[in-house]
Structures are given as C-alpha cells and as structure tokens.
Scaffold this active site. Structure first.
Site, PDB file in Angstrom:
ATOM      1  N   ALA A  93     -16.755 -18.741  -7.824  1.00  0.00           N
ATOM      2  CA  ALA A  93     -16.493 -19.777  -6.813  1.00  0.00           C
ATOM      3  C   ALA A  93     -15.035 -20.223  -6.918  1.00  0.00           C
ATOM      4  O   ALA A  93     -14.463 -20.250  -8.006  1.00  0.00           O
ATOM      5  CB  ALA A  93     -17.431 -20.953  -7.037  1.00  0.00           C
ATOM      6  N   LYS A 151      -3.807 -14.725  -5.358  1.00  0.00           N
ATOM      7  CA  LYS A 151      -4.507 -14.416  -6.604  1.00  0.00           C
ATOM      8  C   LYS A 151      -3.447 -14.110  -7.663  1.00  0.00           C
ATOM      9  O   LYS A 151      -2.262 -13.963  -7.322  1.00  0.00           O
ATOM     10  CB  LYS A 151      -5.474 -13.254  -6.417  1.00  0.00           C
ATOM     11  CG  LYS A 151      -4.825 -11.925  -6.103  1.00  0.00           C
ATOM     12  CD  LYS A 151      -5.892 -10.849  -6.097  1.00  0.00           C
ATOM     13  CE  LYS A 151      -5.316  -9.506  -5.744  1.00  0.00           C
ATOM     14  NZ  LYS A 151      -6.309  -8.459  -5.702  1.00  0.00           N
ATOM     15  N   PHE A 204      -8.271   1.234  -0.778  1.00  0.00           N
ATOM     16  CA  PHE A 204      -9.101   0.173  -1.366  1.00  0.00           C
ATOM     17  C   PHE A 204      -8.433  -0.523  -2.547  1.00  0.00           C
ATOM     18  O   PHE A 204      -9.072  -1.290  -3.252  1.00  0.00           O
ATOM     19  CB  PHE A 204     -10.459   0.746  -1.796  1.00  0.00           C
ATOM     20  CG  PHE A 204     -11.245   1.294  -0.649  1.00  0.00           C
ATOM     21  CD1 PHE A 204     -12.058   0.457   0.107  1.00  0.00           C
ATOM     22  CD2 PHE A 204     -11.151   2.620  -0.289  1.00  0.00           C
ATOM     23  CE1 PHE A 204     -12.766   0.950   1.199  1.00  0.00           C
ATOM     24  CE2 PHE A 204     -11.860   3.129   0.797  1.00  0.00           C
ATOM     25  CZ  PHE A 204     -12.678   2.291   1.543  1.00  0.00           C
ATOM     26  N   LYS A 261      14.830  -3.007   2.016  1.00  0.00           N
ATOM     27  CA  LYS A 261      13.840  -2.424   1.100  1.00  0.00           C
ATOM     28  C   LYS A 261      14.318  -1.068   0.604  1.00  0.00           C
ATOM     29  O   LYS A 261      14.227  -0.759  -0.582  1.00  0.00           O
ATOM     30  CB  LYS A 261      12.488  -2.256   1.799  1.00  0.00           C
ATOM     31  CG  LYS A 261      11.718  -3.548   1.911  1.00  0.00           C
ATOM     32  CD  LYS A 261      10.260  -3.300   2.285  1.00  0.00           C
ATOM     33  CE  LYS A 261       9.531  -4.626   2.387  1.00  0.00           C
ATOM     34  NZ  LYS A 261       8.175  -4.523   2.862  1.00  0.00           N
ATOM     35  N   CYS A 264      -5.726  -9.108   3.181  1.00  0.00           N
ATOM     36  CA  CYS A 264      -6.757  -8.275   3.810  1.00  0.00           C
ATOM     37  C   CYS A 264      -7.983  -9.038   4.326  1.00  0.00           C
ATOM     38  O   CYS A 264      -8.315  -8.917   5.499  1.00  0.00           O
ATOM     39  CB  CYS A 264      -7.215  -7.196   2.826  1.00  0.00           C
ATOM     40  SG  CYS A 264      -5.902  -6.023   2.467  1.00  0.00           S
ATOM     41  N   VAL A 288       0.820  -1.214   0.000  1.00  0.00           N
ATOM     42  CA  VAL A 288       0.000   0.000   0.000  1.00  0.00           C
ATOM     43  C   VAL A 288       0.857   1.269   0.000  1.00  0.00           C
ATOM     44  O   VAL A 288       0.660   2.170  -0.812  1.00  0.00           O
ATOM     45  CB  VAL A 288      -0.979  -0.005   1.193  1.00  0.00           C
ATOM     46  CG1 VAL A 288      -1.564   1.365   1.450  1.00  0.00           C
ATOM     47  CG2 VAL A 288      -2.107  -0.986   0.910  1.00  0.00           C
ATOM     48  N   ARG A 340      -6.421  -2.955  -5.048  1.00  0.00           N
ATOM     49  CA  ARG A 340      -6.268  -4.413  -5.099  1.00  0.00           C
ATOM     50  C   ARG A 340      -4.872  -4.723  -5.606  1.00  0.00           C
ATOM     51  O   ARG A 340      -4.454  -4.150  -6.618  1.00  0.00           O
ATOM     52  CB  ARG A 340      -7.265  -5.042  -6.084  1.00  0.00           C
ATOM     53  CG  ARG A 340      -8.710  -4.941  -5.698  1.00  0.00           C
ATOM     54  CD  ARG A 340      -9.579  -5.194  -6.915  1.00  0.00           C
ATOM     55  NE  ARG A 340      -9.277  -4.241  -7.977  1.00  0.00           N
ATOM     56  CZ  ARG A 340      -9.658  -4.355  -9.244  1.00  0.00           C
ATOM     57  NH1 ARG A 340     -10.347  -5.400  -9.640  1.00  0.00           N
ATOM     58  NH2 ARG A 340      -9.349  -3.434 -10.141  1.00  0.00           N
ATOM     59  N   GLU A 341      -4.173  -5.627  -4.938  1.00  0.00           N
ATOM     60  CA  GLU A 341      -2.871  -6.033  -5.460  1.00  0.00           C
ATOM     61  C   GLU A 341      -3.086  -6.611  -6.852  1.00  0.00           C
ATOM     62  O   GLU A 341      -4.094  -7.259  -7.124  1.00  0.00           O
ATOM     63  CB  GLU A 341      -2.246  -7.095  -4.550  1.00  0.00           C
ATOM     64  CG  GLU A 341      -1.796  -6.509  -3.234  1.00  0.00           C
ATOM     65  CD  GLU A 341      -1.308  -7.552  -2.249  1.00  0.00           C
ATOM     66  OE1 GLU A 341      -0.968  -8.663  -2.657  1.00  0.00           O
ATOM     67  OE2 GLU A 341      -1.279  -7.234  -1.043  1.00  0.00           O
TER      68      GLU A 341
HETATM   69  N1  LIG Z   1      -2.065  -5.169   0.625  1.00  0.00           N
HETATM   70  C1  LIG Z   1      -3.235  -4.740   0.223  1.00  0.00           C
HETATM   71  O1  LIG Z   1      -3.747  -5.141  -0.827  1.00  0.00           O
HETATM   72  C2  LIG Z   1      -3.985  -3.708   1.030  1.00  0.00           C
HETATM   73  C3  LIG Z   1      -5.089  -3.045   0.459  1.00  0.00           C
HETATM   74  C4  LIG Z   1      -5.762  -2.088   1.211  1.00  0.00           C
HETATM   75  C5  LIG Z   1      -5.356  -1.812   2.518  1.00  0.00           C
HETATM   76  N2  LIG Z   1      -4.295  -2.477   3.054  1.00  0.00           N
HETATM   77  C6  LIG Z   1      -3.876  -2.125   4.418  1.00  0.00           C
HETATM   78  O2  LIG Z   1      -2.716  -1.291   4.333  1.00  0.00           O
HETATM   79  C7  LIG Z   1      -1.834  -1.562   5.432  1.00  0.00           C
HETATM   80  C8  LIG Z   1      -0.461  -1.934   4.897  1.00  0.00           C
HETATM   81  O3  LIG Z   1      -0.565  -3.146   4.193  1.00  0.00           O
HETATM   82  P1  LIG Z   1       0.601  -3.683   3.249  1.00  0.00           P
HETATM   83  O4  LIG Z   1       0.079  -4.883   2.555  1.00  0.00           O
HETATM   84  O5  LIG Z   1       1.148  -2.550   2.453  1.00  0.00           O
HETATM   85  O6  LIG Z   1       1.685  -4.099   4.369  1.00  0.00           O
HETATM   86  P2  LIG Z   1       3.189  -4.567   4.149  1.00  0.00           P
HETATM   87  O7  LIG Z   1       3.475  -5.516   5.242  1.00  0.00           O
HETATM   88  O8  LIG Z   1       3.404  -4.970   2.729  1.00  0.00           O
HETATM   89  O9  LIG Z   1       4.048  -3.220   4.383  1.00  0.00           O
HETATM   90  C9  LIG Z   1       4.200  -2.572   5.598  1.00  0.00           C
HETATM   91  C10 LIG Z   1       5.563  -1.873   5.588  1.00  0.00           C
HETATM   92  O10 LIG Z   1       5.660  -0.990   6.704  1.00  0.00           O
HETATM   93  C11 LIG Z   1       6.979  -1.025   7.193  1.00  0.00           C
HETATM   94  N3  LIG Z   1       6.985  -0.488   8.572  1.00  0.00           N
HETATM   95  C12 LIG Z   1       6.404  -0.989   9.674  1.00  0.00           C
HETATM   96  N4  LIG Z   1       6.599  -0.155  10.730  1.00  0.00           N
HETATM   97  C13 LIG Z   1       7.287   0.909  10.268  1.00  0.00           C
HETATM   98  C14 LIG Z   1       7.762   2.112  10.855  1.00  0.00           C
HETATM   99  N5  LIG Z   1       7.538   2.401  12.143  1.00  0.00           N
HETATM  100  N6  LIG Z   1       8.463   2.974  10.083  1.00  0.00           N
HETATM  101  C15 LIG Z   1       8.692   2.707   8.786  1.00  0.00           C
HETATM  102  N7  LIG Z   1       8.230   1.598   8.167  1.00  0.00           N
HETATM  103  C16 LIG Z   1       7.554   0.713   8.902  1.00  0.00           C
HETATM  104  C17 LIG Z   1       7.377  -2.471   7.068  1.00  0.00           C
HETATM  105  O11 LIG Z   1       8.793  -2.629   7.081  1.00  0.00           O
HETATM  106  C18 LIG Z   1       6.762  -2.813   5.706  1.00  0.00           C
HETATM  107  O12 LIG Z   1       7.664  -2.557   4.636  1.00  0.00           O
HETATM  108  C19 LIG Z   1      -2.511  -2.655   6.256  1.00  0.00           C
HETATM  109  O13 LIG Z   1      -3.240  -2.064   7.297  1.00  0.00           O
HETATM  110  C20 LIG Z   1      -3.452  -3.302   5.263  1.00  0.00           C
HETATM  111  O14 LIG Z   1      -4.578  -3.875   5.876  1.00  0.00           O
HETATM  112  C21 LIG Z   1      -3.597  -3.401   2.345  1.00  0.00           C
END
Ligand SMILES: NC(=O)c1ccc[n+]([C@@H]2O[C@H](COP(=O)([O-])OP(=O)(O)OC[C@H]3O[C@@H](n4cnc5c(N)ncnc54)[C@H](O)[C@@H]3O)[C@@H](O)[C@H]2O)c1
Length: 440
Positions: free
Chosen positions: A255, A324, A152, A35, A263, A11, A154-155
């Site tokens: 299905a 997916k 919102f 990273k 998520c 995200v 989608r990957e």
């Molecule tokens: N992945 C999705 O498709 C998606 C879609 C919508 C919402 N979200 C939400 O977005 C949020 C993030 O999801 P994601 O999939 O990107 O997570 P992720 O695990 O891919 O990435 C999180 C990143 O944050 C970094 N991080 C953590 N603490 C930190 C700090 N204090 N300082 C700097 N960096 C820090 C981690 O090293 C990591 O790189 C979640 O709450 C998730 O529910 C995700």
C-alpha cells in the site's frame, strides 16, 4: 547482427546497451542533440543503476554507437526498433502515436534493404498494422516486415529485467520476421528464458493487459488499506497474509500513495480508451484510474490532519519525489499532486531526493532542495516519506525528531511504524492502512 534503435530514453537506451552486450552491433539514434552529445562523451542522460558501466564497456568494444542520423544508423541493419515515447494524448486519454508514426515515416525514407521494423514502444492494438501501412505508403518499393516487441523492464532494475526477463513477447506476421527476432534474442533463448511468439494484436494487447493488471493490484491493496484504517486492521499484515497465497503472489501488494510513473497512468488511460473505441468498456481499469486519483487526494487529507487542518505557515520536509526509488523519473509521480498542494496551502516545502532534484526543480516550483534529510528536517513541523529510497529506510529517527519544531511524520510508504515513531519522540505519526497516533 546489426540493429538500429530509435529513441534513447529509459527503454531505448537500456535496450540498445543490452543488445550490444549480447554481441550485436547497435547504433542508437535520437532527435535530441543534447542526449546524443552526452552519450558520445560517455555520459548517461538518465539515472539507471549500472547503465553507465555497461554502456562504456560496449562502446569500448566497438559494438555500440550513437548518432542523430537515422539513415546512417539503419544502413545494413537487419532490424530497426522504435522506442520513442507514447504519452497520453491531450484531451481524450488515447496514446499519442505522433512520435511512433513520425519514426515509421523516417524509417521508410531511410531504408533501402530488407529490414524488420520492431515496435518496442507501448502502443494500442492495431498500431503495428498502421506502422506497416505508413511505411508501405511512403516507400512502396521497400521490402520489410513489422514486429511487435513490447518492453516490460522496470526503471531502477532495468538492466536485470532486460537481461533476465520473465518472458520476451514477440508478435510477427511471418517466419522471416520471426527468424530475425529469434536471432536478436538468441542469447536469452539459449539461457532458456521464455519467448512468447504470437501475432501482432496479441503482443500489443499483452503489454496493456499486464500493466493494467499490475495497476489494479496496487489500487486494490490501496483501497483495502483505506478500509484497514477504519476497522483497525494492519494492511502490512493483510498483504503478507494475502500474498502468501500462490494464486495471488506478494508482488505489487504494497500500500502507498497511489501509483505513478511513466507507464501505469498513461497505459491504464489508453486501455480504457481502446475499450471505449471498440464498444467493450474496460470497467475495472476505469475504476482503477478513478480510485488511484482518490488515493492521492486522501494522502493530502492525511497531511492536513497532521498539520492541524492547515498547511499555512508550516515547514514540511519531503523525503523522495521520484515515482519510485532508483530512478530520476518524475513522470506522474504522486509528488506532483502532493507537493503543489502543500505549497499552494502556504507550507514552506523542503525536498530531498537522491536523484530527483534535477527533474524536480522544473516540475515543483517554490520548493527548497536540500541534499541531507537531517538538514531538511531542521525546524520542520512535518516529515513526509514519499519515496522509499534506501537512504530513507534507516534514518536516525531520534536525531530527526530532535531537530524538528513539531515532530510529526507522514510515512506514506510504511517504512517505519508507530513504535519506531513513539520511541524517537514523534508527537504524531500516520502511515498507510495502519493505525497512527497524534498527541496533543
Ligand atoms: N520507461 C519505462 O519504464 C517503460 C517500460 C516499458 C515500456 N515503456 C514504453 O517505451 C516507450 C518509450 O518510453 P521511455 O520511457 O523510454 O520514453 P522517453 O521519453 O524516456 O524516451 C523517448 C526518446 O525518444 C526520442 N525520440 C522521439 N522521437 C524520435 C525520433 N523520431 N527519432 C529519434 N528519437 C526520437 C526522444 O527524444 C526521447 O529521447 C513508451 O511507449 C513507453 O510506454 C516504458
């Protein structure tokens, strides 16, 4: 505008890159030095179509940079976004807010001028107020506001979703924060994408309600699929007929082997927990969580049937392990339930996934990784289609069946059908919510 983005995951990185493409100056921060080193070299740590070129374009234009140093990122920023993970907390299903609150404290220590602290992570109702209290306690002098801006995307289609959203949700407490948020999203507003501006609690709730609803839709059709198998109906026809009703819609009615991913599993659990905490049980969501687990277990029974009741000594080719297509994300993927059951039952498992091997190797011990699906099928007893990557949608089934010792297929994404399988020479075929066959 200048923006700091905390977290460069699926995200944070997509949001940071897209905001810089809007013309803002964006500094992305992460705690993970690997990273940041990769990003500074122009490499993208995740697989997301189109992200590498958009990132390169904006770095080149001088609008996008990466750092480990939050203070440097936040210096002069009008908004700082929190986009860190909110995984399921061990033991009770609640969203783990450790990373969000740690980020809030770090912001409090690093900021000196007015800034809007925007939570993009998916967080339970009330978290933005908690973020506000945490910052105010850690730095009582700081002039700041909080805003909720759930994501919102989608990957696999993240850039398009971010650039052309169905809507943007913004929760704020005052006009000053609303103005900063309006400035950030101005390029979308000008192109008439809807922006829902609301209070903090409603914004937080919208995200959970939307994800729980989508998980419910998938689970509903999966349950209908199970019944279709018993009564001789075809779930693909049923979804088509249902989805044409404008009140229902045709999306999320396919299905499959149960929902997974980063998520839905954690957000449904968190919503159920929020309901329990407020003595307002989310009974539908609780049922969805339970049924989805049963769906995944039912897949194992299907595979067992095709293997004559035991996996022992069988060679199984699994096509697709990510939750997916078009992502390398394996979080809560159905493969994490199904593949260990195969390995544990004594099968030799070969897996093939266009982007999932790197993550999959650590998560699925005992699996042999093979890049080519035809090679994976060589001398196999069972072919399992687990993720519907385009690469697996137009396979030469005859060629595959000829290579297999005992050509049987479990098509858990309904990519093919009985006719295709029979024509290709498969001696058994099972899919989801449709009749299959097994020849002796
Ligand atoms: N992945 C999705 O498709 C998606 C879609 C919508 C919402 N979200 C939400 O977005 C949020 C993030 O999801 P994601 O999939 O990107 O997570 P992720 O695990 O891919 O990435 C999180 C990143 O944050 C970094 N991080 C953590 N603490 C930190 C700090 N204090 N300082 C700097 N960096 C820090 C981690 O090293 C990591 O790189 C979640 O709450 C998730 O529910 C995700």
């Amino acid at each position: 505008m200048k923006i700091a983005m905390i977290g460069t995951g699926y995200v944070g990185l997509v949001s940071g890159v897209c905001f810089s493409d809007f013309g803002h100056e964006v500094v992305c921060v992460d705690k993970d030095p690997k990273k940041i080193e990769m990003l500074e070299r122009g490499e993208v740590p995740i697989y997301e179509p189109g992200l590498d070129s958009l990132l390169a374009k904006n770095v080149e234009a001088g609008r996008l940079s990466f750092t480990l140093d939050l203070k440097e990122a936040i210096d002069g920023a009008e908004a700082v976004f929190i986009a860190v993970g909110t995984p399921t907390r061990r033991g009770d299903g609640h969203a783990d807010l450790t990373y969000v609150m740690a980020a809030a404290e770090e912001i409090a220590r690093a900021a000196s001028d007015y800034v809007v602290v925007v939570t993009k992570s998916t967080v339970p109702v009330g978290t933005n107020r908690q973020v506000k209290q945490t910052i105010a306690k850690a730095n009582p002098e700081l002039d700041f506001d909080v805003a909720s801006n759930p994501e919102f995307l989608r990957e696999g289609a993240a850039i398009d979703d971010f650039m052309k959203p169905d809507r943007v949700v913004v929760g704020v407490q005052n006009d000053r924060a609303a103005e900063v948020m309006a400035g950030i999203y101005r390029p979308l507003y000008l192109r008439e994408f809807p922006i829902v501006t609301t209070d903090l609690e409603s914004a937080e709730m919208i995200k959970y309600a939307a994800n729980a609803f989508l998980a419910t839709k998938i689970t509903f059709i999966n349950e209908i699929a199970a019944l279709c198998e018993k009564v001789g109906a075809d779930v693909k026809q049923v979804s088509k007929g249902m989805g044409m009703d404008g009140r229902i819609g045709n999306k999320f009615l396919h299905a499959g082997p149960g929902y997974g991913g980063s998520c839905f599993p954690k957000d449904t659990k968190a919503l159920a927990r929020i309901g329990q905490e407020h003595a307002s049980p989310m009974q539908i969501t609780e049922a969805v969580i339970k049924v989805n687990e049963e769906v995944k277990r039912r897949m194992i029974d299907k595979l067992l049937d095709l293997c004559g009741g035991s996996f022992n000594g069988k060679t199984v080719a699994v096509l697709g392990v990510t939750f997916k297509p078009n992502t390398d994300d394996m979080r809560d993927a159905p493969a994490l339930t199904i593949v260990p059951a195969l390995v544990g039952g004594g099968a030799k498992v070969r897996a093939c996934d266009p982007q999932g091997q790197h993550e999959g190797e650590a998560l699925l011990p005992g699996v042999n990784w093979i890049e080519d699906p035809y090679k994976a099928a060589q001398n196999a007893d069972l072919l399992v289609i687990l993720t519907e990557w385009n690469e697996f949608r137009a396979l030469d089934l005859k060629k595959i069946a000829n290579k297999m010792t005992d050509p049987k297929m479990a098509d858990l994404r309904n990519v093919y059908n009985v006719k295709d399988a029979k024509r290709a020479g498969f001696t058994g075929y099972e899919s989801i919510g449709r009749e299959g066959y097994a020849q002796d």
